[in-house]
Enzyme design. Structure first.
Site, short mmCIF file in Angstrom:
data_model
loop_
_atom_site.label_atom_id
_atom_site.label_comp_id
_atom_site.label_asym_id
_atom_site.label_seq_id
_atom_site.Cartn_x
_atom_site.Cartn_y
_atom_site.Cartn_z
N ASN A 99 0.86 3.57 -2.39
CA ASN A 99 0.68 2.69 -1.93
C ASN A 99 -0.57 2.68 -2.34
O ASN A 99 -1.60 3.41 -1.02
CB ASN A 99 1.09 2.29 -0.34
N HIS A 111 3.08 -5.12 5.44
CA HIS A 111 2.72 -4.68 5.50
C HIS A 111 1.21 -4.49 6.84
O HIS A 111 1.20 -5.94 6.95
CB HIS A 111 1.93 -3.99 4.93
N GLU A 116 7.41 2.30 9.69
CA GLU A 116 5.21 2.45 9.42
C GLU A 116 4.95 2.70 10.55
O GLU A 116 4.37 1.21 11.29
CB GLU A 116 4.70 1.48 8.09
N GLY A 129 0.34 6.05 1.43
CA GLY A 129 -1.16 5.53 1.02
C GLY A 129 -2.48 6.30 0.08
O GLY A 129 -2.05 6.46 -1.04
#
Ligand code: PGA
Length: 252
Positions: free
Chosen positions: A9, A94, A164, A233
């Site tokens: 990401n 997200h 997450e 990420g």
């Protein structure tokens, strides 16, 4: 076992197409050998179309999508546009979008729109803190139930659930590392909710972990975290680190 998936990401990085291209090419060159692992990169919308010509090994993901198919929605990008641009996955819900006001109901609409367009949603769930009474399990349960409400069983295999924990994500001030045990516990819990909701088909849903995953702890999460993949990420913005994570996934 489900095919292992590593999703990078990139968030709102890098600032120029030139840098995005270099990063992408460096990653692509170092993973030519992969056979088993599905590699997905989620760059900013603007770069998607231009990067797709570079590698056949890497699939594309977007970082968001509209819940509408087309029309007067200024600033939005529709799932159909993404599909037509060669995108396969879309990160939805997200935590960095939820702080901008996205809630489970909206994420649910986006998931449905993406499935309609032939895209595969990567649905993010996760708590911002862990309380002593384990209320965070309930929060994740509600996130799953509300975001996946009304999704038909025959489409469920298209969905990836990304756990997450917000307290472990690199952008969280005073963050701390999650352990593979914490990932495992939540992955089992998520699996149970999914199988209660969707029956045996739920086995096809991949569960992945994200939250400051890097080349040092990727092996631990993949081996002992109960997950089918990872969603790095920051580490995905470093070609060497990201390639190392993929190498680890491929070696298992
Ligand atoms: P991070 O990001 O690896 O930088 O914590 C993961 C994510 O937010 O998707």
């Amino acid at each position: 076992m489900n095919k292992r998936i590593i999703v990078g990401n990139w968030k709102m990085n890098p600032a120029s197409f030139k840098d995005a291209e270099k990063l992408f090419v460096d990653i692509a060159k170092s993973i030519l050998y992969i056979k088993k692992t599905e590699v997905v990169i989620c760059p900013p919308f603007l770069y998607l179309d231009r990067l797709k010509k570079i590698s056949r090994k890497i699939f594309f993901g977007a970082q968001d999508a509209s819940y509408e198919d087309s029309g007067a929605f200024t600033g939005e990008i529709s799932p159909l546009m993404l599909f037509n641009a060669g995108v396969k996955y879309v990160i939805l819900g997200h935590s960095e979008r939820r702080v901008l006001g996205e809630n489970n109901v909206l994420v649910n609409k986006k998931i449905k729109a993406c499935l309609r367009a032939g895209l595969r949603p990567i649905v993010c769930v996760g708590e911002d803190t862990r309380d002593e009474n384990h209320g965070y399990f309930n929060l994740v349960k509600v996130q799953l139930e509300e975001t996946l409400a009304g999704i038909s069983r025959n489409l469920i295999s298209k969905i990836v659930v990304a756990y997450e924990p917000i307290w472990a994500i690199s952008s969280t001030v005073s963050r701390h590392d999650a352990t593979s045990a914490e990932s495992l516990e939540m992955a089992i819990f998520i699996r149970k909710i999914l199988s209660d909701k969707f029956g045996p088909e739920a086995k096809k849903i991949r569960i992945i972990y994200g939250g400051s995953v890097n080349e040092k702890d990727a092996l631990e999460f993949l081996k002992n975290g109960g997950v089918d993949g990872l969603l790095p990420g920051r580490a995905s913005l470093d070609a060497k680190k990201f390639a190392e994570i993929i190498k680890i996934a491929e070696s298992l």
